[in-house]
Design a protein around this motif. Structure first.
Motif, mmCIF file in Angstrom:
data_model
loop_
_atom_site.group_PDB
_atom_site.id
_atom_site.type_symbol
_atom_site.label_atom_id
_atom_site.label_comp_id
_atom_site.label_asym_id
_atom_site.label_seq_id
_atom_site.Cartn_x
_atom_site.Cartn_y
_atom_site.Cartn_z
ATOM 1 N N GLU A 194 0.833 -1.200 0.000
ATOM 2 C CA GLU A 194 0.000 0.000 0.000
ATOM 3 C C GLU A 194 0.871 1.256 0.000
ATOM 4 O O GLU A 194 0.587 2.224 -0.735
ATOM 5 C CB GLU A 194 -0.923 -0.007 1.216
ATOM 6 C CG GLU A 194 -1.873 1.170 1.279
ATOM 7 C CD GLU A 194 -2.850 1.069 2.443
ATOM 8 O OE1 GLU A 194 -3.645 2.008 2.619
ATOM 9 O OE2 GLU A 194 -2.822 0.053 3.176
ATOM 10 N N ALA A 195 1.927 1.246 0.785
ATOM 11 C CA ALA A 195 2.833 2.400 0.832
ATOM 12 C C ALA A 195 3.492 2.623 -0.517
ATOM 13 O O ALA A 195 3.660 3.773 -0.969
ATOM 14 C CB ALA A 195 3.883 2.191 1.920
ATOM 15 N N ASN A 196 3.873 1.550 -1.194
ATOM 16 C CA ASN A 196 4.499 1.685 -2.512
ATOM 17 C C ASN A 196 3.504 2.231 -3.543
ATOM 18 O O ASN A 196 3.856 3.064 -4.383
ATOM 19 C CB ASN A 196 5.056 0.344 -2.966
ATOM 20 C CG ASN A 196 6.313 -0.046 -2.200
ATOM 21 O OD1 ASN A 196 6.953 0.793 -1.559
ATOM 22 N ND2 ASN A 196 6.673 -1.320 -2.248
ATOM 23 N N SER A 197 2.257 1.752 -3.480
ATOM 24 C CA SER A 197 1.234 2.274 -4.389
ATOM 25 C C SER A 197 1.061 3.769 -4.189
ATOM 26 O O SER A 197 1.046 4.556 -5.155
ATOM 27 C CB SER A 197 -0.107 1.562 -4.148
ATOM 28 O OG SER A 197 -0.046 0.211 -4.524
ATOM 29 N N LEU A 198 0.918 4.177 -2.936
ATOM 30 C CA LEU A 198 0.711 5.594 -2.637
ATOM 31 C C LEU A 198 1.946 6.420 -2.985
ATOM 32 O O LEU A 198 1.827 7.581 -3.421
ATOM 33 C CB LEU A 198 0.343 5.768 -1.166
ATOM 34 C CG LEU A 198 -1.005 5.148 -0.753
ATOM 35 C CD1 LEU A 198 -1.217 5.288 0.743
ATOM 36 C CD2 LEU A 198 -2.155 5.788 -1.520
ATOM 37 N N ALA A 199 3.123 5.842 -2.808
ATOM 38 C CA ALA A 199 4.346 6.562 -3.163
ATOM 39 C C ALA A 199 4.395 6.835 -4.659
ATOM 40 O O ALA A 199 4.770 7.939 -5.098
ATOM 41 C CB ALA A 199 5.568 5.762 -2.725
ATOM 42 N N ILE A 200 4.015 5.864 -5.464
ATOM 43 C CA ILE A 200 4.007 6.067 -6.918
ATOM 44 C C ILE A 200 3.004 7.159 -7.290
ATOM 45 O O ILE A 200 3.303 8.075 -8.068
ATOM 46 C CB ILE A 200 3.672 4.747 -7.642
ATOM 47 C CG1 ILE A 200 4.786 3.717 -7.421
ATOM 48 C CG2 ILE A 200 3.462 4.997 -9.136
ATOM 49 C CD1 ILE A 200 4.467 2.341 -7.982
ATOM 50 N N ILE A 201 1.806 7.068 -6.711
ATOM 51 C CA ILE A 201 0.752 8.036 -7.039
ATOM 52 C C ILE A 201 1.157 9.442 -6.610
ATOM 53 O O ILE A 201 1.065 10.402 -7.388
ATOM 54 C CB ILE A 201 -0.571 7.621 -6.368
ATOM 55 C CG1 ILE A 201 -1.057 6.286 -6.939
ATOM 56 C CG2 ILE A 201 -1.634 8.708 -6.537
ATOM 57 C CD1 ILE A 201 -2.172 5.637 -6.138
ATOM 58 N N ASN A 202 1.609 9.565 -5.372
ATOM 59 C CA ASN A 202 1.944 10.896 -4.848
ATOM 60 C C ASN A 202 3.168 11.490 -5.520
ATOM 61 O O ASN A 202 3.240 12.702 -5.756
ATOM 62 C CB ASN A 202 2.153 10.812 -3.334
ATOM 63 C CG ASN A 202 0.870 10.457 -2.599
ATOM 64 O OD1 ASN A 202 -0.225 10.735 -3.082
ATOM 65 N ND2 ASN A 202 0.993 9.824 -1.443
ATOM 66 N N THR A 203 4.140 10.650 -5.839
ATOM 67 C CA THR A 203 5.333 11.143 -6.524
ATOM 68 C C THR A 203 4.992 11.631 -7.925
ATOM 69 O O THR A 203 5.479 12.676 -8.377
ATOM 70 C CB THR A 203 6.404 10.037 -6.594
ATOM 71 O OG1 THR A 203 6.732 9.612 -5.264
ATOM 72 C CG2 THR A 203 7.660 10.525 -7.294
ATOM 73 N N ALA A 204 4.140 10.888 -8.620
ATOM 74 C CA ALA A 204 3.717 11.310 -9.962
ATOM 75 C C ALA A 204 2.952 12.623 -9.892
ATOM 76 O O ALA A 204 3.170 13.533 -10.709
ATOM 77 C CB ALA A 204 2.856 10.224 -10.602
ATOM 78 N N ALA A 205 2.048 12.752 -8.908
ATOM 79 C CA ALA A 205 1.271 13.981 -8.774
ATOM 80 C C ALA A 205 2.176 15.172 -8.474
ATOM 81 O O ALA A 205 2.005 16.263 -9.041
ATOM 82 C CB ALA A 205 0.221 13.811 -7.680
ATOM 83 N N ALA A 206 3.140 14.976 -7.587
ATOM 84 C CA ALA A 206 4.066 16.059 -7.245
ATOM 85 C C ALA A 206 4.930 16.430 -8.445
ATOM 86 O O ALA A 206 5.216 17.623 -8.680
ATOM 87 C CB ALA A 206 4.938 15.639 -6.066
ATOM 88 N N PHE A 207 5.346 15.453 -9.211
ATOM 89 C CA PHE A 207 6.153 15.691 -10.409
ATOM 90 C C PHE A 207 5.381 16.536 -11.414
ATOM 91 O O PHE A 207 5.898 17.509 -11.971
ATOM 92 C CB PHE A 207 6.546 14.341 -11.015
ATOM 93 C CG PHE A 207 7.323 14.435 -12.297
ATOM 94 C CD1 PHE A 207 8.688 14.678 -12.284
ATOM 95 C CD2 PHE A 207 6.685 14.263 -13.519
ATOM 96 C CE1 PHE A 207 9.403 14.754 -13.474
ATOM 97 C CE2 PHE A 207 7.392 14.331 -14.705
ATOM 98 C CZ PHE A 207 8.760 14.580 -14.674
ATOM 99 N N LEU A 208 4.125 16.185 -11.641
ATOM 100 C CA LEU A 208 3.306 16.934 -12.584
ATOM 101 C C LEU A 208 3.076 18.358 -12.100
ATOM 102 O O LEU A 208 3.103 19.315 -12.885
ATOM 103 C CB LEU A 208 1.958 16.231 -12.789
ATOM 104 C CG LEU A 208 2.010 14.852 -13.451
ATOM 105 C CD1 LEU A 208 0.638 14.201 -13.417
ATOM 106 C CD2 LEU A 208 2.512 14.953 -14.885
ATOM 107 N N ALA A 209 2.844 18.508 -10.792
ATOM 108 C CA ALA A 209 2.606 19.842 -10.239
ATOM 109 C C ALA A 209 3.844 20.725 -10.353
ATOM 110 O O ALA A 209 3.742 21.926 -10.645
ATOM 111 C CB ALA A 209 2.169 19.725 -8.783
ATOM 112 N N ALA A 210 5.012 20.141 -10.118
ATOM 113 C CA ALA A 210 6.248 20.927 -10.134
ATOM 114 C C ALA A 210 6.725 21.230 -11.549
ATOM 115 O O ALA A 210 7.228 22.324 -11.831
ATOM 116 C CB ALA A 210 7.337 20.184 -9.370
ATOM 117 N N LYS A 211 6.552 20.267 -12.443
ATOM 118 C CA LYS A 211 7.114 20.403 -13.789
ATOM 119 C C LYS A 211 6.098 20.900 -14.815
ATOM 120 O O LYS A 211 6.460 21.436 -15.865
ATOM 121 C CB LYS A 211 7.648 19.033 -14.238
ATOM 122 C CG LYS A 211 8.406 19.035 -15.563
ATOM 123 C CD LYS A 211 8.879 17.630 -15.901
ATOM 124 C CE LYS A 211 9.532 17.571 -17.281
ATOM 125 N NZ LYS A 211 10.753 18.372 -17.351
ATOM 126 N N GLY A 212 4.806 20.752 -14.502
ATOM 127 C CA GLY A 212 3.776 20.981 -15.497
ATOM 128 C C GLY A 212 3.500 22.435 -15.817
ATOM 129 O O GLY A 212 3.646 23.325 -14.985
#
Length: 667
Positions: A194-212
């Motif tokens: 569960e932690a790995n799933s959430l890490a992937i989701i949250n990291t992707a969201a943060a990446f899009l927010a920072a780079k987008g």
């Protein structure tokens, strides 16, 4: 906590947050040991979410349970990607005991990945990377070597083999981005997975927010209309009728900011034309939406756009269909986008229509994310067709239960908060209708709607049927709630029992305002919607035995019931050309559960007949031919019979529900 209980808890947590996965999307699994009841030895098992169902509400009955040794042995008999659909049937031979739910197409993914716990999810942020034109490069930039890229492949056995191979080659990895599709994560424990799933989701969201890019859809060309809900109510009956060209549909409307931003944007036509990507998305939204002119345009333009949409969908089917493809399921849109107004979605029931809209919002979020860092590049049209018209998907559709008699029908019942109206509302809902419970008592209407179920099946509307503006507003609410109106029951009423010389002008006006005028106003507004839909419809008047029988001391009540009875005949003659049938029901002696009798009419009538009020129902029963008491449910039964389809050629009829009163026989 047992392995399966732990899995259920993890699934419910993940599924409760729409940022993690869409409704009914994704699946989770856990591996463990249990005792084989036949041999008494330990056996390795896989518990995995079965076909259908939703992670957020998953229960043990929704899990498929398989023998892990047998599932992994399927690798040795796998006939290759061209015949991988055969492997779904092979899963049945791997079931443990009764097996629970039917195994889904993703079962191989969970069984073949060498980790005790696996999550496959459809988060918007993850799919944004999965559908970006340079998704592999962005995935590496975002995650390094902890999350790997797996190129698009249709869900199935080979995809499970692909993911397992990536995992073996990259022991440091916690999961993968599945091109065009979603994510898969794993872990040694349920908590780690569960932690790995959430890490992937949250990291992707943060990446899009920072780079987008902050405005990935370009400038806003069409601002939201201030009167957009009124405009939506005007458009919905026509749109629902068009969306029901091949089969009847229920509608849903959304005008929240995420939708208005997209439909008003400069890039709307380009992005909408590309369609959705994740299989869960386009299976519910169709390959692409129908887009109208700003504000909706004219009826003529809407019909032209719809005709063009149907022609293009038929061409799409012809471009990709092969000899064994299932027949085309219908060429009407599931999603209609209107700049300045919002999004209309359609489905076989309210939940399906609502969920289709939710999936398109997911798709909007995906497009925003992909466009903000790259360019949105969904899977190709041919791949979409392979999934939309997949033999396995067709088999799933064929297993769906037969629709109830009133499925897709939208009913509005006046006076629905008590007595006969409540019984009618409950019966129509039980037979599959969506019900608008209309009553001047807001609490009573809300209570009955809640008794029926949530807003996917029933909504309350507060209305005084003597007020034309209030009636029009109630019909607008019904249209926005479910897409239109097909079945109206004019049941609102009251009664005052007085001799002629004691009947006041106010008594007369009140009786006629509520029942004669009120029925006219409701029928008029309902007919506007039914004509616009072009789907026909039913209007049922709950009149009375007193419309044809001269009872004592009820001149105002009897006269207004006679008015209602003749409205049935007049409207049946007028509305028949639109396929709208108008019929009436003449109850008598409905004492128990009746709102009218409880409000004083019972005491008045008991006094007229010289019997105790508590014995009035029995008194009425004794004077009937059948010697049976009439209950609200008996009137509801008659409404169902009139509207369920078997009497499709009947209009202008009055049905007595009075246990037999010879003096009231129709002549």
């Amino acid at each position: 906590m047992s392995t399966s209980s732990e899995l259920i808890a993890r699934s419910n947590r993940l599924g409760a947050d729409p940022r993690n996965t869409n409704y009914a999307g994704g699946n989770t699994s856990a591996k463990g040991t249990a005792t084989d009841p036949v041999t008494g030895a330990d056996v390795e098992l896989l518990w995995v979410k079965g076909s259908g169902g939703d992670l957020g509400t998953l229960k043990p009955s929704g899990l498929a349970v398989l023998r892990l040794d047998r599932l992994r042995s399927l690798v040795d008999v796998y006939p290759g990607v061209d015949r991988e659909d055969e492997m779904v049937a092979a899963f049945d031979y791997c079931l443990h005991g009764r097996g629970g739910a039917a195994p889904s197409i993703d079962t191989a993914m969970h069984g073949l990945v060498a980790a005790p716990h696996v999550d496959h999810l459809h988060p918007d942020a993850g799919i944004a990377l999965a559908t970006a034109a340079d998704g592999p490069e962005l995935t590496k930039e975002c995650f390094g070597d902890r999350v790997l890229w797996v190129p698009w492949r249709r869900p199935g056995f080979q995809l499970g083999l692909d993911i397992a191979a990536v995992q073996r080659a990259n022991p440091q990895a916690i999961g993968v981005i599945l091109g065009g599709h979603g994510i898969t994560a794993w872990g040694a424990t349920s908590e780690e997975c569960e932690a790995n799933s959430l890490a992937i989701i949250n990291t992707a969201a943060a990446f899009l927010a920072a780079k987008g890019h902050p405005e990935p859809f370009g400038s806003r060309l069409h601002p939201a209309l201030e009167n957009r809900r009124e405009r939506a109510a005007e458009l919905m009956p026509l749109l629902r009728g068009l969306a029901s060209t091949d089969r009847a549909q229920v509608g849903h409307f959304v005008d929240d900011d995420v939708v208005l931003d997209f439909v008003g944007s400069a890039e709307l036509l380009r992005l909408a034309g590309l369609g959705t990507s994740c299989p869960d998305h386009f299976l519910r939204t169709k390959v692409r939406p129908m887009v109208l002119q700003p504000g909706g345009g004219t009826e003529e333009s809407i019909r032209e756009i719809h005709a063009a949409y149907r022609a293009e969908y038929a061409a799409y089917y012809q471009r990709h269909a092969v000899a064994d493809s299932p027949p085309m399921r219908g060429a009407d849109p599931a999603i209609v986008l209107v700049p300045g107004v919002g999004m209309f979605s359609f489905g076989a029931d309210k939940q399906t229509a609502r969920v289709a809209g939710e999936f398109y919002v997911n798709a909007i979020n995906v497009m925003r994310g992909a466009e903000s860092v790259s360019a949105y590049a969904p899977i190709g049209e041919a791949e979409k067709f392979r999934i939309e018209y997949w033999a396995l998907e067709e088999a799933k559709l064929q297993r769906m239960p037969k629709p109830k008699p009133l499925a897709t029908r939208i009913a509005l019942v006046t006076g629905g908060g008590s007595g006969i109206g409540r019984a009618i509302a409950l019966r129509l809902a039980a037979e599959g209708a969506c019900v608008v419970v209309a009553d001047r008592d807001a609490t009573a209407a809300a209570t009955v709607a809640a008794e029926i179920g949530g807003p996917d099946v029933a909504v309350p509307v507060t209305v005084d049927v003597t007020d034309a503006a209030a009636v029009a507003a109630a019909l607008r609410e019904a249209v926005l709630a479910f897409g239109g109106v097909d079945l109206v029951v004019n049941n609102a009423g009251l009664s005052i029992s007085k001799p002629l010389l004691e009947t006041t002008e106010a008594d007369w006006d009140l009786q006629h305002d509520v029942m004669a005028k009120g029925s006219f106003l409701v029928a008029r507004e309902a007919a506007r919607v039914m004509v616009a839909q072009g789907l026909g419809g039913d209007i049922v008047y709950i009149s009375s035995k007193n419309s044809v029988f001269a009872g004592p001391n009820n001149v105002a009540y009897g006269a207004t019931k006679a008015d209602q009875a003749h409205q049935v005949r007049l409207l049946a003659a007028e509305l028949g050309e639109y396929g709208v049938r108008v019929n009436g029901i003449n109850p008598d002696g409905v004492v128990r559960g009746s709102g009218i009798f409880a409000s004083g009419w019972g005491a008045q009538r008991a006094a007229v007949y010289g019997v105790p009020e508590e014995e009035l129902g029995a008194f009425y029963a004794k004077r009937t031919i059948l010697k049976r008491e009439v209950l609200p449910e008996h009137v509801a039964n008659a409404v169902f019979v009139l509207t369920a389809g078997e009497l499709s050629h009947t209009t202008g009829l009055h049905i007595p529900v009075d246990a037999g009163v010879a003096a009231a026989f129709l002549r």
